[in-house]
Design a protein around this motif. Structure first.
Motif, PDB file in Angstrom:
ATOM      1  N   ARG A  16      43.938  41.082  48.420  1.00 39.78           N
ATOM      2  CA  ARG A  16      44.579  40.468  49.178  1.00 39.78           C
ATOM      3  C   ARG A  16      43.952  40.425  50.715  1.00 39.78           C
ATOM      4  NH1 ARG A  16      48.902  44.934  47.715  1.00 39.78           N
ATOM      5  NH2 ARG A  16      49.069  44.990  44.948  1.00 39.78           N
ATOM      6  N   ASP A  17      42.931  40.659  51.023  1.00 45.12           N
ATOM      7  CA  ASP A  17      42.105  40.507  52.156  1.00 45.12           C
ATOM      8  C   ASP A  17      42.077  38.794  52.531  1.00 45.12           C
ATOM      9  OD1 ASP A  17      40.262  41.023  50.789  1.00 45.12           O
ATOM     10  OD2 ASP A  17      39.093  41.513  52.439  1.00 45.12           O
ATOM     11  N   VAL A  18      40.972  38.446  50.973  1.00 46.80           N
ATOM     12  CA  VAL A  18      41.203  36.529  51.252  1.00 46.80           C
ATOM     13  C   VAL A  18      42.506  36.205  51.338  1.00 46.80           C
ATOM     14  CG1 VAL A  18      40.341  35.613  49.594  1.00 46.80           C
ATOM     15  CG2 VAL A  18      38.802  37.536  49.857  1.00 46.80           C
ATOM     16  N   GLN A  19      43.566  36.642  50.531  1.00 47.86           N
ATOM     17  CA  GLN A  19      44.269  35.961  50.435  1.00 47.86           C
ATOM     18  C   GLN A  19      44.730  36.135  51.751  1.00 47.86           C
ATOM     19  OE1 GLN A  19      47.630  36.974  47.428  1.00 47.86           O
ATOM     20  NE2 GLN A  19      46.314  38.574  45.989  1.00 47.86           N
ATOM     21  N   LYS A  20      44.970  36.465  52.426  1.00 46.97           N
ATOM     22  CA  LYS A  20      45.467  37.178  53.804  1.00 46.97           C
ATOM     23  C   LYS A  20      44.657  35.514  55.072  1.00 46.97           C
ATOM     24  CE  LYS A  20      47.279  41.886  53.683  1.00 46.97           C
ATOM     25  NZ  LYS A  20      47.041  42.642  54.213  1.00 46.97           N
ATOM     26  N   GLU A  21      43.906  36.038  55.006  1.00 43.08           N
ATOM     27  CA  GLU A  21      42.721  35.009  55.592  1.00 43.08           C
ATOM     28  C   GLU A  21      42.942  33.350  54.848  1.00 43.08           C
ATOM     29  OE1 GLU A  21      38.011  34.145  56.578  1.00 43.08           O
ATOM     30  OE2 GLU A  21      38.781  36.203  54.899  1.00 43.08           O
ATOM     31  N   VAL A  22      42.797  33.389  53.673  1.00 49.24           N
ATOM     32  CA  VAL A  22      43.114  31.842  54.068  1.00 49.24           C
ATOM     33  C   VAL A  22      44.153  30.833  54.122  1.00 49.24           C
ATOM     34  CG1 VAL A  22      42.889  30.804  51.962  1.00 49.24           C
ATOM     35  CG2 VAL A  22      41.280  31.946  51.690  1.00 49.24           C
ATOM     36  N   PHE A  23      45.400  32.361  53.507  1.00 50.96           N
ATOM     37  CA  PHE A  23      46.775  31.885  53.853  1.00 50.96           C
ATOM     38  C   PHE A  23      46.793  31.131  55.764  1.00 50.96           C
ATOM     39  CE2 PHE A  23      51.413  33.725  54.483  1.00 50.96           C
ATOM     40  CZ  PHE A  23      52.323  32.511  54.795  1.00 50.96           C
ATOM     41  N   VAL A  24      46.150  32.061  56.114  1.00 52.35           N
ATOM     42  CA  VAL A  24      46.380  32.002  57.927  1.00 52.35           C
ATOM     43  C   VAL A  24      45.397  31.167  58.522  1.00 52.35           C
ATOM     44  CG1 VAL A  24      46.004  32.881  60.324  1.00 52.35           C
ATOM     45  CG2 VAL A  24      46.677  34.830  58.661  1.00 52.35           C
ATOM     46  N   HIS A  25      44.434  30.968  57.930  1.00 48.93           N
ATOM     47  CA  HIS A  25      43.714  29.737  57.858  1.00 48.93           C
ATOM     48  C   HIS A  25      44.556  28.040  57.411  1.00 48.93           C
ATOM     49  CE1 HIS A  25      40.185  30.640  59.472  1.00 48.93           C
ATOM     50  NE2 HIS A  25      39.880  31.904  58.544  1.00 48.93           N
ATOM     51  N   GLN A  26      45.411  28.076  56.669  1.00 49.46           N
ATOM     52  CA  GLN A  26      45.936  27.074  56.549  1.00 49.46           C
ATOM     53  C   GLN A  26      47.178  26.970  57.237  1.00 49.46           C
ATOM     54  OE1 GLN A  26      46.181  25.992  51.676  1.00 49.46           O
ATOM     55  NE2 GLN A  26      45.871  27.698  51.862  1.00 49.46           N
ATOM     56  N   ILE A  27      48.104  28.143  57.336  1.00 48.52           N
ATOM     57  CA  ILE A  27      48.934  27.739  58.419  1.00 48.52           C
ATOM     58  C   ILE A  27      48.214  26.878  59.649  1.00 48.52           C
ATOM     59  CG2 ILE A  27      50.639  29.377  59.953  1.00 48.52           C
ATOM     60  CD1 ILE A  27      50.895  31.513  57.473  1.00 48.52           C
ATOM     61  N   GLU A  28      47.650  27.575  60.150  1.00 54.02           N
ATOM     62  CA  GLU A  28      46.520  27.136  61.447  1.00 54.02           C
ATOM     63  C   GLU A  28      46.720  25.204  61.168  1.00 54.02           C
ATOM     64  OE1 GLU A  28      46.324  28.855  64.346  1.00 54.02           O
ATOM     65  OE2 GLU A  28      47.620  29.895  62.982  1.00 54.02           O
ATOM     66  N   VAL A  29      45.774  25.070  60.038  1.00 57.83           N
ATOM     67  CA  VAL A  29      46.247  23.569  60.005  1.00 57.83           C
ATOM     68  C   VAL A  29      47.415  22.817  59.736  1.00 57.83           C
ATOM     69  CG1 VAL A  29      45.647  21.773  57.664  1.00 57.83           C
ATOM     70  CG2 VAL A  29      43.957  23.486  58.283  1.00 57.83           C
ATOM     71  N   ALA A  30      47.985  23.445  58.994  1.00 60.83           N
ATOM     72  CA  ALA A  30      50.085  22.344  59.352  1.00 60.83           C
ATOM     73  C   ALA A  30      49.960  22.917  60.771  1.00 60.83           C
ATOM     74  CB  ALA A  30      51.049  24.239  58.721  1.00 60.83           C
ATOM     75  N   LYS A  31      50.280  23.535  61.494  1.00 59.66           N
ATOM     76  CA  LYS A  31      50.201  23.450  62.582  1.00 59.66           C
ATOM     77  C   LYS A  31      49.727  22.361  63.523  1.00 59.66           C
ATOM     78  CE  LYS A  31      50.287  27.832  64.732  1.00 59.66           C
ATOM     79  NZ  LYS A  31      49.209  28.838  65.263  1.00 59.66           N
ATOM     80  N   LYS A  32      48.265  22.048  63.256  1.00 55.67           N
ATOM     81  CA  LYS A  32      47.409  20.921  64.386  1.00 55.67           C
ATOM     82  C   LYS A  32      48.347  19.585  63.931  1.00 55.67           C
ATOM     83  CE  LYS A  32      43.204  23.947  64.362  1.00 55.67           C
ATOM     84  NZ  LYS A  32      41.686  23.791  63.416  1.00 55.67           N
ATOM     85  N   LEU A  33      48.583  19.842  62.153  1.00 53.56           N
ATOM     86  CA  LEU A  33      49.133  18.498  62.005  1.00 53.56           C
ATOM     87  C   LEU A  33      50.774  18.531  62.825  1.00 53.56           C
ATOM     88  CD1 LEU A  33      46.640  18.035  58.793  1.00 53.56           C
ATOM     89  CD2 LEU A  33      46.903  17.296  61.071  1.00 53.56           C
ATOM     90  N   ASN A  34      50.656  19.777  62.385  1.00 56.72           N
ATOM     91  CA  ASN A  34      52.855  19.591  62.927  1.00 56.72           C
ATOM     92  C   ASN A  34      53.578  19.132  61.563  1.00 56.72           C
ATOM     93  OD1 ASN A  34      55.080  20.055  63.973  1.00 56.72           O
ATOM     94  ND2 ASN A  34      55.267  17.996  64.642  1.00 56.72           N
ATOM     95  N   LEU A  35      52.972  20.188  60.287  1.00 57.47           N
ATOM     96  CA  LEU A  35      53.997  20.413  58.838  1.00 57.47           C
ATOM     97  C   LEU A  35      53.888  21.129  58.697  1.00 57.47           C
ATOM     98  CD1 LEU A  35      50.854  18.735  56.814  1.00 57.47           C
ATOM     99  CD2 LEU A  35      52.830  17.785  57.464  1.00 57.47           C
ATOM    100  N   PRO A  36      55.185  21.089  57.683  1.00 59.70           N
ATOM    101  CA  PRO A  36      55.776  22.194  57.386  1.00 59.70           C
ATOM    102  C   PRO A  36      55.164  22.758  55.885  1.00 59.70           C
ATOM    103  CG  PRO A  36      56.925  20.705  56.154  1.00 59.70           C
ATOM    104  CD  PRO A  36      56.093  19.864  57.975  1.00 59.70           C
ATOM    105  N   ILE A  37      55.217  24.489  55.970  1.00 59.47           N
ATOM    106  CA  ILE A  37      54.409  24.892  54.970  1.00 59.47           C
ATOM    107  C   ILE A  37      55.171  25.165  53.877  1.00 59.47           C
ATOM    108  CG2 ILE A  37      52.645  25.642  56.414  1.00 59.47           C
ATOM    109  CD1 ILE A  37      53.745  28.282  56.908  1.00 59.47           C
ATOM    110  N   VAL A  38      54.786  24.861  52.748  1.00 62.63           N
ATOM    111  CA  VAL A  38      55.133  25.931  51.381  1.00 62.63           C
ATOM    112  C   VAL A  38      55.312  26.916  50.490  1.00 62.63           C
ATOM    113  CG1 VAL A  38      55.767  25.845  48.855  1.00 62.63           C
ATOM    114  CG2 VAL A  38      56.032  23.623  51.020  1.00 62.63           C
ATOM    115  N   VAL A  39      55.693  28.093  51.111  1.00 63.81           N
ATOM    116  CA  VAL A  39      54.854  29.477  50.718  1.00 63.81           C
ATOM    117  C   VAL A  39      55.310  30.142  49.209  1.00 63.81           C
ATOM    118  CG1 VAL A  39      54.680  31.425  51.427  1.00 63.81           C
ATOM    119  CG2 VAL A  39      54.973  29.744  53.321  1.00 63.81           C
ATOM    120  N   HIS A  40      54.174  30.652  48.726  1.00 67.90           N
ATOM    121  CA  HIS A  40      54.292  31.715  47.651  1.00 67.90           C
ATOM    122  C   HIS A  40      54.492  32.745  48.189  1.00 67.90           C
ATOM    123  CE1 HIS A  40      53.496  32.747  43.414  1.00 67.90           C
ATOM    124  NE2 HIS A  40      52.951  33.521  44.100  1.00 67.90           N
ATOM    125  N   SER A  41      55.468  33.421  48.084  1.00 69.28           N
ATOM    126  CA  SER A  41      55.402  35.632  47.829  1.00 69.28           C
ATOM    127  C   SER A  41      55.884  35.927  47.028  1.00 69.28           C
ATOM    128  CB  SER A  41      56.241  35.250  49.050  1.00 69.28           C
ATOM    129  OG  SER A  41      56.029  36.726  49.205  1.00 69.28           O
TER     130      SER A  41
END
Length: 254
Positions: free
Chosen positions: A103-128
């Motif tokens: 779970r800690d790895v999932q959270k870390e990878v999730f957050v890093h990918q959100i940051e990529v999306a923000k840099k590129l001004n892209l929406p995110i598609v979330v699995h929860s």
């Protein structure tokens, strides 16, 4: 035009007849976003999108695959996301049902990918899945108010959906809404405004009734559309019009 905002056409289930499936989609005026689960999957989806003009993609690392993400995955993802028919970062998020990745790895990878999306001004598609509180906490800290958010294949409670709605978060609904045991999702769809709803199949999975057990594809969206129209007491044309406009607005599909 109908938009399936979440499918997996890089899946091996389509290995033998992808061209035929794509022809049926085009004939029926369906555009689909093929969502990725890893860096390799993202590359495969790019190749598919190059072949078919009615296919767009999202690139990303699924929580199941988070433990295997390359050390430099952010750089890889950043470059892949620049592909002209990539419209989002996804699918990304948390899955506590299977816990294939810690779970800690999932959270870390999730957050890093959100940051990529923000840099590129892209929406995110979330699995929860069975991780709604942690998902919302991360979204509140890193994404809400910064980039558009779509929770695909929504499986949370009515109460959680009310929180998402207040934040202007989109949800997409697929074949599950046609299942006999879909009472909770039906309540969510009844309350959730059409202005924040989209259509999906999650192909080749979650085939709607009456075709459960068969491989799913975007042509089965018609059953989802019929059910949503029934739940909300509107016409099928209105469901198509609103959900298509939402997909165009969020993902820039033309």
């Amino acid at each position: 035009m109908i938009v399936d905002v979440h499918a997996h056409y890089d899946d091996e289930a389509f290995l033998d007849d992808l061209e035929d499936v794509m022809a049926r989609l085009k004939q029926q005026g369906i555009i689909a976003i093929s969502s990725s689960s890893s860096i390799e999957s993202s590359k495969e989806n790019i190749e598919i999108a190059k072949m078919y003009d009615h296919i767009y993609i999202s690139v990303g690392i699924h929580p199941h695959e988070a433990k295997d993400a390359p050390k430099d995955f952010e750089d890889d993802l950043f470059e892949l996301a620049k592909y002209e028919k990539n419209v989002a970062i996804g699918e990304i998020g948390l899955d506590y049902h299977y816990d294939f990745s810690p779970r800690d790895v999932q959270k870390e990878v999730f957050v890093h990918q959100i940051e990529v999306a923000k840099k590129l001004n892209l929406p995110i598609v979330v699995h929860s899945r069975e991780a709604h509180k942690d998902t919302l906490d991360i979204l509140q800290e890193h994404a809400i108010g910064k980039i558009p958010i779509l929770i695909h294949c929504y499986s949370g409670s009515v109460e959680m959906s009310r929180i998402l709605r207040k934040h202007g978060i989109y949800i997409s609904v697929g074949g599950v809404v046609t299942f006999q045991n879909a009472k909770k999702l039906i309540e969510v769809v009844k309350e959730y405004p059409l202005e924040l709803l989209m259509l999906e199949t999650d192909s080749p999975y979650l085939t709607p009734h009456p075709h459960r057990g068969k491989r799913n594809d975007s042509t089965y969206l018609k059953y989802v559309i019929t059910k949503i129209a029934e739940i909300k007491g509107v016409s099928e044309d209105e469901v198509i019009e609103k959900t298509t406009q939402n997909a165009m607005d969020v993902f820039g599909i033309k």
